[in-house]
Design an enzyme around this catalytic site. Structure first.
Site, PDB file in Angstrom:
ATOM      1  N   CYS A   1       0.816  -1.227   0.000  1.00  0.00           N
ATOM      2  CA  CYS A   1       0.000   0.000   0.000  1.00  0.00           C
ATOM      3  C   CYS A   1       0.847   1.274   0.000  1.00  0.00           C
ATOM      4  CB  CYS A   1      -0.919   0.029   1.215  1.00  0.00           C
ATOM      5  SG  CYS A   1      -1.728  -1.531   1.570  1.00  0.00           S
TER       6      CYS A   1
ATOM      7  N   HIS B   1      -8.859   2.842  -2.852  1.00  0.00           N
ATOM      8  CA  HIS B   1      -7.449   2.624  -2.541  1.00  0.00           C
ATOM      9  C   HIS B   1      -6.812   1.746  -3.616  1.00  0.00           C
ATOM     10  CE1 HIS B   1      -3.787   1.571  -0.620  1.00  0.00           C
ATOM     11  NE2 HIS B   1      -4.225   0.638   0.215  1.00  0.00           N
TER      12      HIS B   1
ATOM     13  N   CYS C   1      -1.013   2.949   6.404  1.00  0.00           N
ATOM     14  CA  CYS C   1      -0.645   1.605   6.837  1.00  0.00           C
ATOM     15  C   CYS C   1      -0.299   0.766   5.616  1.00  0.00           C
ATOM     16  CB  CYS C   1      -1.773   0.965   7.637  1.00  0.00           C
ATOM     17  SG  CYS C   1      -3.301   0.694   6.710  1.00  0.00           S
TER      18      CYS C   1
END
EC number: 2.3.1.16
Length: 391
Positions: A95, A347, A377
């Site tokens: 991520c 995302h 995160c």
């Protein structure tokens, strides 16, 4: 503000509209095409930026297979006016990939290993699903829980540890959609979004100018009707309080302050500090806390010094514990994710680090904030953070 010659500055930053991964507006548009369109837009928006100046194109991407494989950064670069003599690399910190791209370029600039970099990230989750081709090593269960690979269960764990209720999560999810819708209606995303050709629901070519993912009708009450998505019996995390699966890309021009001045380009911000940190994979969503604390310490700053924050909303049940432990819950409405977040915008894994930083820098410009932090995160227990100062 006086700048040092090797200060890392941002000249411009953009993103695509966010498209739904399932039958969305970019279902017929490839990941490389989305990214190349942003690079071309940056050159159009900044005529003094010479493509020959680019040292390296650094692109974040998580699932590097199919159209995102074989060094997608180079594939992207070859679709643009950037000359073949410029280099390109793809980075992967799950991520945090696009933010790692920012950090990689920044570290090169700070050490004199280049002056001009194009950085960003992309993920087409419609064409390349999140776990496409992944083969988990069974031996890893000796060292970390197998459920650590299931992001929704890590959010459940974190929410339970911090006493975050279902109602709090639903309120947070509704807030994301409400603020993103308000930002769209008021034109607050216009400077950061580059319109991209896609297709409407009937298959006709359409210029996509706004995020497809926002649901303005969302309320805490409507989210309260959804069933838990990851722990059906005892869970509190739902699809409505999780980041959406989306297709999107983001991009930035980073350069040394001295080169920006020489080219007559006006920077909008500089990087004050950067950090990464690890945490238990079982609570991977907690990573922004140690990463942010480390970045703030390196900048000689405290949480209360920061005017605006962008925290990637992987899950409401993950975001709220982070905000709680950073002592930001009390100022959330004034400082945190003021244009919504990934629950509303999505995302696209490899894209989000530069996306949230782009949104943050636009908020800082619009509202006059001096200092901002973008943080997120990372799956398997990491966090990454960047401290920005507006120029």
């Amino acid at each position: 503000m006086s700048l040092n010659p090797r200060d890392v500055v941002v000249v411009d930053c953009v993103r695509t509209p966010m498209g739904r991964a399932k039958n969305g507006c970019f279902r017929n548009v490839r990941a490389e095409t989305l990214s190349a369109a942003l690079i071309e837009a940056l050159f159009e928006r900044n005529p003094k930026l010479d493509p020959k100046e680019v040292e390296d194109v650094i692109w974040g991407c998580v699932n590097q297979t199919k159209e995102q494989g074989f060094n997608v950064a180079r594939q992207i670069s070859l679709l643009t006016r950037i000359p073949h003599e410029s280099a390109a690399q793809t980075v992967n910190r799950l991520c945090g990939s696009a933010m790692s791209a920012i950090h990689t370029a920044a570290q090169a600039i700070q050490t004199g290993n280049g002056d001009v970099f194009l950085v960003g990230g992309v993920e087409h989750m419609g064409h390349v699903p999140m776990t496409e081709g992944f083969d988990h090593n069974p031996a890893a269960s000796k060292y970390s829980a197998k459920a650590s690979n299931m992001m929704g269960l890590t959010a459940e764990m974190l929410a339970k540890m911090h006493g975050i209720t279902r109602e709090q999560q639903d309120e947070f999810g509704a807030r994301s959609h409400r603020l993103a819708h308000e930002a769209t209606q008021e034109g607050r995303f216009k400077n950061e979004i580059v319109p991209i050709e896609g297709h409407d629901e009937n298959g006709f070519v359409k210029l996509i100018e706004e995020d497809e993912t926002i649901r303005p009708e969302t309320t805490a009450e409507s989210l309260g009707q959804l069933r838990p998505a990851f722990d059906p019996k005892n869970g509190t995390v739902t699809a409505g309080t999780s980041s959406q699966l989306t297709d999107g890309a983001s991009a930035m021009v980073l350069m040394s302050a001295e080169r920006a001045e020489a080219l007559g380009l006006t920077p909008i911000a500089k990087i004050r500090s950067m950090a990464v940190a690890g945490c238990d994979p079982a609570i991977m969503g907690y990573g922004p806390v140690p990463a942010t604390k480390k970045a703030l310490k390196r900048a000689g700053l405290k949480v209360e010094d920061i005017d605006f924050w962008e925290l990637n909303e992987a899950f409401a049940g993950q975001s709220l514990p982070v905000l709680k432990d950073l002592k930001l819950l009390g100022v959330m409405e004034e400082k945190v994710n003021l244009n919504g977040g990934a629950i509303a915008l999505g995302h696209p894994l490899g894209c989000s680090g530069a996306r949230i930083s782009t949104t943050l820098l636009n908020i800082m410009q619009a509202k006059g904030g001096k200092l901002g932090v973008s943080t997120m995160c990372i799956g398997l227990g990491q966090g990454i953070a960047t401290v920005w100062e507006r120029i």
